[in-house]
Each structure stands twice: as structure tokens, then as C-alpha cells.
Design an enzyme around this catalytic site. Structure first.
Site, PDB file in Angstrom:
ATOM      1  CB  SER A 260      29.534  64.938  30.827  1.00 19.29           C
ATOM      2  OG  SER A 260      28.939  65.863  29.947  1.00 19.29           O
TER       3      SER A 260
ATOM      4  CG  ASP B  66      34.314  65.995  24.643  1.00 23.59           C
ATOM      5  OD1 ASP B  66      33.252  66.069  24.000  1.00 23.59           O
ATOM      6  OD2 ASP B  66      34.341  65.887  25.876  1.00 23.59           O
TER       7      ASP B  66
ATOM      8  CG  HIS C 194      31.187  63.899  25.616  1.00 23.32           C
ATOM      9  ND1 HIS C 194      31.736  64.905  26.385  1.00 23.32           N
ATOM     10  CD2 HIS C 194      29.987  63.612  26.190  1.00 23.32           C
ATOM     11  CE1 HIS C 194      30.904  65.226  27.364  1.00 23.32           C
ATOM     12  NE2 HIS C 194      29.838  64.450  27.279  1.00 23.32           N
TER      13      HIS C 194
END
Length: 342
Positions: free
Chosen positions: A187, A261, A311
Site C-alpha cells: 500500500s 481491493d 486490500h
């Protein structure tokens, strides 16, 4: 690997989304309070004080205290390899019995881990465990400023300074400076990795990027739809799209994307992949050209999508760690092949 996965699943269940979960805030809050939204270092509660340590997971480690040029103290972890590790999950690896532990350590990759924006580096120890035991990598787990027990307040400039301080430490260490250096970023940690590699193109041997984004302003319409018309107020840019071309085409990059995600749209990773694959092409105006009709960046890059990955759980999807292990193992082959060509 089966013994390691339960820990990874525990990690995934406790992982934290890149967005702070705030859907409606004023434009003023976006400008003045965006650091609190982007870097929720106190979430979940206790993250600034309750920091797991590698020995909780049966891993040897050293507390690594780094002092940045602007006077911030970072309290991170360093996991160093030995020829023999006292852990039943340790992968067997060939080594010269005459070499010392330091010589063996210097021959193994060093993975610098840059985590996402929630929690602390201790929450990612199960991931470090896989690098350390399965792939026999040295691991540096950086604790950003304002995270865990590190001092300071997080910001884009600050995190970039922290990453550089970690790299400078590695380059000054007589053993670690010999290790192939791999950056692993999840991320926003992917943005940290890209920035560091773009500023140190000759020091980074490879990157592994998971679920990262083109830039924060381009992420706002998805993460905070109510503020899509105020994206220009985002002063924390993390503009990876403009920095990837600064990373040499010879630098291997593995990109791992979860198609479900909910924070970073899959289109961000796909567009980043196009930029990664185009490294090394010559530009003419707004167009790019290549003499052999191929994208030079493709030779040392790989993009993998995980159908059921979101995610926070992409790292426990089937095939994820095998892909990472194959990529790390391939680095020695790539270096050998380059030496033979030259």
C-alpha cells in the site's frame, strides 16, 4: 509454508485499510487534517505502545535504533541470518561450511519492509517470518516516524527521510552493504519503496510492490468520493506514477495486485504496471518508442493479479508467497546472466 500461513491469516484479519474510513469531511479537513487521515498510526487503539517483537514469533532479532538527519529517532527491527537457525520451520539452504555466519549473511538478500499506513511494523512480523525462514533473507523492518515507538509525526517528507536513513545505515554496514537489497512495500509502503528506489537507482536490486497506487490525489475520488472535487487540496502527493520511470529498466520489479481491493482500485496497479513495463523506452514528444518493438522494462518485471485478494488479504492468497519466493530466488540468476552478457 503450512506452518507459517496461520500466522499470516491472523495478520490479514488484523490488517488495516489505507483509507481512514472517513467518507464525509469538509475541504478544510482535507487540507489541514489530511495527515491524520492518511497516517492513522494510533489505529487500532494501542498501536503506539503495543508493538509485537520478533521473539514472540520465535525469531532472533536486534533492536535497530536509527537517527534521521532531522533529529527523529526510529525504533525498528533487524533480523540477521546465520548458517544454522534454531527453528523447525527454517528452509534448508546450501552453504560452505568453511564460511563464517557473517560471510553467509552477506551472501543472502536483505529485504527492507515498508508497511501500510495503519498499525505498526510489529504487526507485520508474520510476513517478515516468511522472508526470514522460508527464503533465508535478512530483514530490516522499518518503523516510520510517528508509528509504534518511533518519535516524531508522520508525513510524506518524513517517511521518505526515514527510508533514506534506513538505506544509509545498510550502505554503511560492512556486512549488509554486500547483500542484494530488495524493497518490499505494501500500500503506502509501496509508494515509500518507489520513492526510495527512484532517488537511489544504483543501490536497489529489486522491488516487490503490493496494492499500491498511482498517487494519493488520484486515489481520493475512490477512497473519499465526497471529496473528489477537492483532490487538488491533497498536499501529501506520493506521486509514484512520475517516479517509476526514474527506476532503471534493469531493476527487477514484482507487482502483486488483489482484484477485490476495496481501497486501491485495481486500475491503479494496472496503470503502474504499464509504466513499469515501459521503463527504458525513448520518448519523442508525448510518445514512447523502442527499437525492438518490445518494452524493455518487461524483461525484469512481473505482474500478478489475485482474483480473491482484497486490500488486506492479498498476502494470504494461494500462490502469493510462492511468487515472491521465486522472484527472490531469480535475482541471483538475473545477476549472473547480466555478468555473462557484459
Amino acid at each position: 509454508m503450512s506452518n507459517i500461513l496461520p500466522n499470516l491469516e491472523t495478520f490479514a484479519k488484523g490488517a488495516f485499510a489505507t483509507a481512514a474510513g472517513v467518507s464525509t469531511v469538509g475541504a478544510g479537513l482535507l487540507w489541514y487534517g489530511q495527515n491524520y487521515l492518511i497516517y492513522p498510526s494510533a489505529f487500532p487503539p494501542g498501536s503506539r505502545t503495543d508493538v509485537p517483537i520478533p521473539s514472540d514469533f520465535g525469531l532472533p532479532y536486534e533492536d535497530l535504533v536509527l537517527h534521521t538527519p532531522d533529529g527523529v529517532t526510529l525504533r525498528s527491527y533487524l533480523l540477521l541470518q546465520s548458517k544454522v537457525l534454531d527453528n523447525p520451520q527454517t528452509a534448508e539452504i546450501a552453504f560452505d561450511r568453511r564460511e563464517t555466519d557473517e560471510q553467509f549473511r552477506a551472501s543472502r538478500p536483505l529485504v527492507m519492509m515498508f508497511h501500510g499506513n495503519g498499525g505498526n511494523h510489529g504487526h507485520r512480523i508474520p510476513l517478515a517470518k516468511t522472508f526470514f525462514l522460508r527464503m533465508r533473507c535478512n530483514v530490516l523492518m522499518l518503523s516510520y516516524r510517528g508509528y509504534g515507538k518511533s518519535d516524531g509525526e508522520p508525513s510524506e517528507a518524513g517517511l521518505c527521510t526515514d527510508a533514506q536513513a534506513a538505506l544509509d545505515f545498510v550502505k554503511s554496514d560492512p556486512v549488509l552493504q554486500q547483500c542484494p537489497l530488495v524493497l518490499y512495500g505494501q500500500s503506502i509502503g509501496g509508494a515509500v519503496s518507489i520513492d526510495l528506489a527512484s532517488r537511489n537507482p544504483d543501490s536497489i536490486n529489486a522491488l516487490i510492490l503490493e496494492n499500491t497506487f498511482l498517487s494519493l490525489p488520484r486515489l481520493i475520488p475512490h477512497a473519499l468520493p465526497a471529496l473528489k472535487h477537492f483532490s487538488f487540496l491533497c498536499h501529501q502527493k506520493w506521486d509514484s506514477a512520475s517516479k517509476v520511470p526514474l527506476i532503471p529498466a534493469k531493476t527487477p520489479i514484482l507487482m502483486l495486485s488483489g482484484l477485490l481491493d476495496e481501497v486501491v482500485p485495481k486500475e491503479h496497479m494496472r496503470q503502474l504496471w504499464e509504466i513499469v513495463a515501459s521503463r527504458g523506452q525513448k520518448r519523442k514528444g508525448n510518445a514512447t518508442t523502442s527499437s525492438n518493438n518490445t518494452k524493455p522494462g518487461l524483461e525484469r518485471a512481473k505482474f500478478i493479479e489475485f482474483e480473491d485478494g482484497d486490500h488486506n488479504n492479498t498476502c494470504v492468497q494461494p500462490g502469493y508467497w510462492q511468487a515472491v519466493a521465486d522472484f527472490v530466488a531469480s535475482l541471483a540468476y538475473m545477476d549472473t546472466a547480466s555478468s555473462q552478457k557484459s
